[in-house]
Design a protein around this motif. Structure first.
Motif, mmCIF file in Angstrom:
data_model
loop_
_atom_site.group_PDB
_atom_site.id
_atom_site.type_symbol
_atom_site.label_atom_id
_atom_site.label_comp_id
_atom_site.label_asym_id
_atom_site.label_seq_id
_atom_site.Cartn_x
_atom_site.Cartn_y
_atom_site.Cartn_z
ATOM 1 N N MET A 279 0.837 -1.221 0.000
ATOM 2 C CA MET A 279 0.000 0.000 0.000
ATOM 3 C C MET A 279 0.864 1.260 0.000
ATOM 4 O O MET A 279 0.342 2.370 -0.043
ATOM 5 C CB MET A 279 -0.895 0.024 1.254
ATOM 6 C CG MET A 279 -1.888 -1.104 1.348
ATOM 7 S SD MET A 279 -2.649 -1.197 2.993
ATOM 8 C CE MET A 279 -3.882 0.102 2.885
ATOM 9 N N GLY A 280 2.173 1.079 0.135
ATOM 10 C CA GLY A 280 3.075 2.235 0.182
ATOM 11 C C GLY A 280 3.235 2.772 1.595
ATOM 12 O O GLY A 280 3.597 3.936 1.798
ATOM 13 N N LEU A 281 2.969 1.915 2.581
ATOM 14 C CA LEU A 281 3.018 2.371 3.976
ATOM 15 C C LEU A 281 4.024 1.568 4.792
ATOM 16 O O LEU A 281 4.180 0.359 4.578
ATOM 17 C CB LEU A 281 1.636 2.192 4.634
ATOM 18 C CG LEU A 281 0.491 3.023 4.057
ATOM 19 C CD1 LEU A 281 -0.844 2.520 4.601
ATOM 20 C CD2 LEU A 281 0.681 4.498 4.404
ATOM 21 N N ALA A 282 4.671 2.238 5.722
ATOM 22 C CA ALA A 282 5.536 1.546 6.684
ATOM 23 C C ALA A 282 4.717 1.290 7.947
ATOM 24 O O ALA A 282 3.731 1.980 8.212
ATOM 25 C CB ALA A 282 6.740 2.424 7.025
ATOM 26 N N ARG A 283 5.150 0.308 8.732
ATOM 27 C CA ARG A 283 4.435 0.016 9.992
ATOM 28 C C ARG A 283 4.318 1.250 10.878
ATOM 29 O O ARG A 283 3.332 1.444 11.573
ATOM 30 C CB ARG A 283 5.222 -1.047 10.774
ATOM 31 C CG ARG A 283 4.800 -2.458 10.557
ATOM 32 C CD ARG A 283 5.803 -3.393 11.208
ATOM 33 N NE ARG A 283 5.533 -3.641 12.623
ATOM 34 C CZ ARG A 283 4.770 -4.632 13.076
ATOM 35 N NH1 ARG A 283 4.201 -5.459 12.270
ATOM 36 N NH2 ARG A 283 4.590 -4.794 14.386
ATOM 37 N N GLU A 284 5.371 2.091 10.829
ATOM 38 C CA GLU A 284 5.412 3.275 11.709
ATOM 39 C C GLU A 284 4.340 4.311 11.335
ATOM 40 O O GLU A 284 4.049 5.219 12.104
ATOM 41 C CB GLU A 284 6.771 3.970 11.641
ATOM 42 C CG GLU A 284 7.959 3.146 12.093
ATOM 43 C CD GLU A 284 8.336 2.011 11.145
ATOM 44 O OE1 GLU A 284 8.183 2.200 9.909
ATOM 45 O OE2 GLU A 284 8.755 0.943 11.628
ATOM 46 N N GLU B 98 -8.150 -6.237 -2.488
ATOM 47 C CA GLU B 98 -9.306 -5.383 -2.827
ATOM 48 C C GLU B 98 -9.802 -4.621 -1.599
ATOM 49 O O GLU B 98 -10.223 -3.466 -1.695
ATOM 50 C CB GLU B 98 -10.424 -6.229 -3.446
ATOM 51 C CG GLU B 98 -10.142 -6.526 -4.913
ATOM 52 C CD GLU B 98 -11.055 -7.565 -5.528
ATOM 53 O OE1 GLU B 98 -12.025 -8.000 -4.863
ATOM 54 O OE2 GLU B 98 -10.775 -7.952 -6.688
ATOM 55 N N ASP B 99 -9.744 -5.274 -0.445
ATOM 56 C CA ASP B 99 -10.135 -4.571 0.796
ATOM 57 C C ASP B 99 -9.185 -3.399 1.058
ATOM 58 O O ASP B 99 -9.616 -2.316 1.466
ATOM 59 C CB ASP B 99 -10.120 -5.540 1.980
ATOM 60 C CG ASP B 99 -11.136 -6.678 1.799
ATOM 61 O OD1 ASP B 99 -12.157 -6.440 1.146
ATOM 62 O OD2 ASP B 99 -10.880 -7.790 2.305
ATOM 63 N N MET B 100 -7.897 -3.619 0.775
ATOM 64 C CA MET B 100 -6.918 -2.535 0.996
ATOM 65 C C MET B 100 -7.122 -1.414 -0.036
ATOM 66 O O MET B 100 -6.975 -0.225 0.288
ATOM 67 C CB MET B 100 -5.475 -3.058 0.929
ATOM 68 C CG MET B 100 -5.122 -4.102 1.980
ATOM 69 S SD MET B 100 -5.479 -3.595 3.668
ATOM 70 C CE MET B 100 -6.913 -4.583 4.053
ATOM 71 N N LEU B 101 -7.478 -1.802 -1.264
ATOM 72 C CA LEU B 101 -7.754 -0.766 -2.281
ATOM 73 C C LEU B 101 -8.943 0.099 -1.843
ATOM 74 O O LEU B 101 -8.937 1.321 -2.028
ATOM 75 C CB LEU B 101 -8.037 -1.407 -3.651
ATOM 76 C CG LEU B 101 -6.825 -2.001 -4.398
ATOM 77 C CD1 LEU B 101 -7.281 -2.741 -5.660
ATOM 78 C CD2 LEU B 101 -5.801 -0.927 -4.764
ATOM 79 N N ALA B 102 -9.940 -0.556 -1.247
ATOM 80 C CA ALA B 102 -11.105 0.202 -0.770
ATOM 81 C C ALA B 102 -10.681 1.208 0.301
ATOM 82 O O ALA B 102 -11.147 2.359 0.321
ATOM 83 C CB ALA B 102 -12.161 -0.749 -0.224
ATOM 84 N N LEU C 195 -9.362 6.921 1.679
ATOM 85 C CA LEU C 195 -8.429 7.926 2.200
ATOM 86 C C LEU C 195 -7.813 8.775 1.090
ATOM 87 O O LEU C 195 -6.889 9.556 1.354
ATOM 88 C CB LEU C 195 -7.314 7.240 3.007
ATOM 89 C CG LEU C 195 -7.795 6.386 4.191
ATOM 90 C CD1 LEU C 195 -6.617 5.817 4.945
ATOM 91 C CD2 LEU C 195 -8.681 7.183 5.138
ATOM 92 N N ALA C 196 -8.326 8.587 -0.132
ATOM 93 C CA ALA C 196 -7.825 9.334 -1.303
ATOM 94 C C ALA C 196 -6.308 9.189 -1.455
ATOM 95 O O ALA C 196 -5.609 10.148 -1.801
ATOM 96 C CB ALA C 196 -8.231 10.813 -1.209
ATOM 97 N N MET C 197 -5.815 7.963 -1.203
ATOM 98 C CA MET C 197 -4.379 7.707 -1.411
ATOM 99 C C MET C 197 -4.149 7.469 -2.899
ATOM 100 O O MET C 197 -5.026 6.948 -3.595
ATOM 101 C CB MET C 197 -3.939 6.458 -0.614
ATOM 102 C CG MET C 197 -3.873 6.693 0.873
ATOM 103 S SD MET C 197 -3.740 5.145 1.831
ATOM 104 C CE MET C 197 -2.139 4.558 1.353
ATOM 105 N N ARG C 198 -2.959 7.818 -3.355
ATOM 106 C CA ARG C 198 -2.636 7.600 -4.767
ATOM 107 C C ARG C 198 -2.521 6.091 -5.021
ATOM 108 O O ARG C 198 -1.864 5.378 -4.249
ATOM 109 C CB ARG C 198 -1.319 8.297 -5.102
ATOM 110 C CG ARG C 198 -1.214 8.770 -6.516
ATOM 111 C CD ARG C 198 0.173 9.343 -6.764
ATOM 112 N NE ARG C 198 1.163 8.271 -6.999
ATOM 113 C CZ ARG C 198 1.305 7.633 -8.153
ATOM 114 N NH1 ARG C 198 0.559 7.966 -9.191
ATOM 115 N NH2 ARG C 198 2.207 6.691 -8.276
ATOM 116 N N ILE C 199 -3.161 5.626 -6.079
ATOM 117 C CA ILE C 199 -3.095 4.197 -6.415
ATOM 118 C C ILE C 199 -2.588 4.077 -7.847
ATOM 119 O O ILE C 199 -3.221 4.589 -8.780
ATOM 120 C CB ILE C 199 -4.472 3.510 -6.296
ATOM 121 C CG1 ILE C 199 -5.085 3.751 -4.910
ATOM 122 C CG2 ILE C 199 -4.354 2.019 -6.597
ATOM 123 C CD1 ILE C 199 -6.497 3.216 -4.728
ATOM 124 N N SER C 200 -1.449 3.409 -8.028
ATOM 125 C CA SER C 200 -0.891 3.270 -9.383
ATOM 126 C C SER C 200 -1.614 2.136 -10.124
ATOM 127 O O SER C 200 -2.280 1.291 -9.499
ATOM 128 C CB SER C 200 0.604 2.969 -9.285
ATOM 129 O OG SER C 200 0.777 1.673 -8.743
#
Ligand code: URA
Length: 292
Positions: free
Chosen positions: A159-164, A269-273, A278-283
């Motif tokens: 998702m482009g996220l770190a645990r932190e 798909e749940d993570m894409l939702a 959150l209007a995150m950029r999705i490639s």
């Protein structure tokens, strides 16, 4: 004659000259200040006045904003829990301390004693909630550090996220015990989840996430009070304490690896939702993960 509040004013002035603009006071200290303030304004012999806004006497004479320190957030759901501290990090720490000796959970006698609270950013937009610590989590006193945790870290990375960057917690803060237990784990039961639910409510009220991800059916049951299978709950939005909840399979389910990419795609798909919410950029690449 110098009044007790003058010592406080002197202290705040000296803090101000050091560039300090806010000070942290616990609720007991704030009450002392309210009483001092009320007393200082009362003519001799008059009945006690209702408490003035926190520490106005001191803050009016200094630039330091004591009134900005919020009173603990009252919440019926947190019952005896107190949310203390000014910053979300301090408030989560105050909950962590109270969890160490949380009698409603420990008195059940079915949970082990090592408390495992949460990890990550206490101001995160995304809060992930699992069921309970397991063997590895208990050893390291951190949620999701075993194999399921590694899988969760991979999902976040995709998702482009770190645990932190996210806040990770569990419904139950202690590892459920079993006779002759070694490395084996069991999911928490309803009673165990109910005993710790005030913490998740309090954590949500501190972190104020924009979205909660319930990891697996047990976490979904604890949050949503629904017995349905993940297959039924996933794919739509639910709600906990006013926050949108997405239910997905527990990362350990993906580790079984029996369904190829099908279940990975469902989790994705749940993570894409979540990312869309959150209007995150999705490639394009991200959109296509696990389609073949
Ligand atoms: N599974 C959970 O639900 N939580 C953990 O912390 C680890 C494994």
């Amino acid at each position: 004659m110098s009044r007790p509040v003058d010592a406080l004013i002197d202290f705040l002035r000296s803090e101000e000259t050091r560039g300090i603009t806010h000070v942290h006071l616990d609720e007991e200290s704030r009450q002392v200040l309210r009483d001092l303030n009320a007393r200082s304004k009362r003519p001799a012999g008059a009945a006690p006045a209702p408490a003035a806004p926190a520490a106005r006497v001191a803050s009016e004479r200094t630039g330091i904003s004591l009134a900005a320190v919020p009173a603990p957030k009252p919440s019926a759901a947190t019952s005896e829990l107190r949310i203390e501290g000014y910053t979300p990090a301090e408030q989560i720490d105050s909950l962590r301390r109270q969890a160490e000796t949380w009698a409603p959970a420990l008195s059940l006698g079915t949970l082990r004693n090592t408390m495992v609270f949460s990890v990550g950013n206490p101001e995160a937009e995304i809060m992930l909630v699992g069921e309970a610590p397991g063997y590895q989590e208990e050893r390291q006193k951190e949620p999701f550090v075993g194999p399921a945790g590694q899988k969760l870290t991979d999902i976040l990375k995709a998702m482009g996220l770190a645990r932190e960057q996210v806040y990770i917690s569990n419904i139950v803060k202690f590892r459920p015990s079993m006779p002759g237990q070694t490395t084996n784990n069991r999911p928490p039961n309803d009673e165990e989840m109910a005993s710790c639910l005030p913490f998740i409510r309090a954590e949500v009220s501190v972190v104020k996430p924009s979205c909660i991800i319930a990891l697996g059916g047990t976490a979904a049951k604890g949050l949503l009070n629904r017995d349905d299978a993940v297959a039924k709950l996933r794919g739509s939005w639910h709600e906990f304490a006013g926050v949108p909840v997405r239910v997905t399979y527990h990362p350990s389910y993906l580790l079984r690896g029996t369904s190829g990419n099908d279940d990975k795609r469902k989790v994705w798909e749940d993570m894409l939702a979540v990312m869309e919410l959150l209007a995150m950029r999705i490639s394009e690449k991200q959109r296509g993960y696990f389609t073949k």
